[in-house]
Design a protein around this motif. Structure first.
Motif, PDB file in Angstrom:
ATOM      1  N   ASP A 287     -15.743 -19.229  20.214  1.00  0.00           N
ATOM      2  CA  ASP A 287     -16.146 -18.016  19.517  1.00  0.00           C
ATOM      3  C   ASP A 287     -15.125 -17.703  18.430  1.00  0.00           C
ATOM      4  N   THR A 288     -15.605 -17.180  17.291  1.00  0.00           N
ATOM      5  CA  THR A 288     -14.686 -16.818  16.210  1.00  0.00           C
ATOM      6  C   THR A 288     -13.848 -15.600  16.580  1.00  0.00           C
ATOM      7  N   VAL A 289     -14.309 -14.834  17.571  1.00  0.00           N
ATOM      8  CA  VAL A 289     -13.559 -13.670  18.042  1.00  0.00           C
ATOM      9  C   VAL A 289     -12.686 -14.075  19.221  1.00  0.00           C
ATOM     10  N   GLU A 290     -11.408 -13.820  19.105  1.00  0.00           N
ATOM     11  CA  GLU A 290     -10.485 -14.134  20.192  1.00  0.00           C
ATOM     12  C   GLU A 290     -10.454 -13.016  21.231  1.00  0.00           C
ATOM     13  N   GLN A 291     -10.513 -11.773  20.746  1.00  0.00           N
ATOM     14  CA  GLN A 291     -10.345 -10.639  21.652  1.00  0.00           C
ATOM     15  C   GLN A 291     -11.004  -9.393  21.087  1.00  0.00           C
ATOM     16  N   MET A 292     -11.542  -8.560  21.987  1.00  0.00           N
ATOM     17  CA  MET A 292     -12.071  -7.257  21.591  1.00  0.00           C
ATOM     18  C   MET A 292     -11.449  -6.188  22.478  1.00  0.00           C
ATOM     19  N   LEU A 293     -11.050  -5.104  21.853  1.00  0.00           N
ATOM     20  CA  LEU A 293     -10.491  -3.967  22.577  1.00  0.00           C
ATOM     21  C   LEU A 293     -11.441  -2.790  22.399  1.00  0.00           C
ATOM     22  N   PHE A 294     -11.998  -2.305  23.513  1.00  0.00           N
ATOM     23  CA  PHE A 294     -12.925  -1.182  23.489  1.00  0.00           C
ATOM     24  C   PHE A 294     -12.178   0.093  23.885  1.00  0.00           C
ATOM     25  N   SER A 295     -12.334   1.145  23.099  1.00  0.00           N
ATOM     26  CA  SER A 295     -11.675   2.421  23.386  1.00  0.00           C
ATOM     27  C   SER A 295     -12.731   3.465  23.735  1.00  0.00           C
TER      28      SER A 295
END
Length: 224
Positions: A80-88
């Motif tokens: 995936d091109t996204v390594e990490q997502m942070l949800f707040s």
């Protein structure tokens, strides 16, 4: 003549509205949308409540969830091109998404390349030159350089670059909810500072009481 004028006017209006018609909802990114409940985000990321970090409990409940998207399955392996997502979250509602792109997926791409790619989905961007504070992400430092922004009256969608590691990412938030969350976080920090000495005194007292309880118990059962 009147028909020709009307046709020209319609064409001009369509040309002016074309960017708006192509623009997508700035509150959405992939399978997530600002305003989603914590429960729905957990379901879509296949995470558990134990993975959710509580930052502050009052005056509003502020929580974070970090997610690493799995590699895409298939005959030809593709990361995936996204390594990490942070949800707040504020009181269980998603108000901000912070995306970290995989470094190898953006290697060699210029800011213009990134803006063009994102604009194809979200419409024309407004480029600015300033620094913004962001939520802490493991691969980010406290400040990021804003490369480009897409926004409307409700949402802000930002392409950012780390000031230190040069990693690219996105910061997407609800203007209203993010403003409320920032005020709540500032108030929580203030309360923590005010209540700090009392909490420390209570912690030390509990530690002393627990030690004394253990001492009395061991005095009764200890055999030399």
């Amino acid at each position: 003549m009147k028909t020709i004028r009307s046709s020209i006017l319609c064409l001009v209006v369509l040309l002016l509205l074309a960017p708006l018609l192509r623009a997508q909802d700035l509150s959405k990114y992939r399978h997530f949308a600002l305003g989603m409940s914590l429960t729905r985000v957990l379901n879509r990321t296949e995470r558990q409540m134990a993975d959710v970090k509580v930052l502050h409990g009052r005056p509003a409940l502020i929580q974070e969830l970090t997610w690493w998207p799995p590699n895409l399955p298939g005959a030809s392996f593709q990361a995936d091109t996204v390594e990490q997502m942070l949800f707040s979250f504020q009181n269980g509602e998603l108000y901000k998404m912070s995306v970290t792109y995989d470094r190898t997926s953006t290697e060699g791409l210029t800011p213009e390349d990134m803006v063009k790619s994102i604009s194809a989905r979200y419409g024309p961007a407004t480029n600015v030159v300033l620094e913004i504070d962001s939520a802490k992400i493991d691969s980010y430092d406290a400040k990021q350089k804003l490369v480009a922004t897409w926004e409307d009256s409700q949402y802000s969608f930002n392409l950012v670059r780390s000031s230190f590691s040069d990693v690219l990412g996105l910061v997407i938030y609800s203007k209203r909810a993010n403003g409320e969350a920032e005020l709540a976080i500032a108030e929580a920090v203030k309360l923590d500072k005010q209540e700090g000495p009392q909490r420390e005194a209570e912690r030390q007292k509990k530690q002393t009481d627990d030690l004394e309880t253990t001492r009395q118990k061991n005095r009764k059962i200890f055999r030399p």
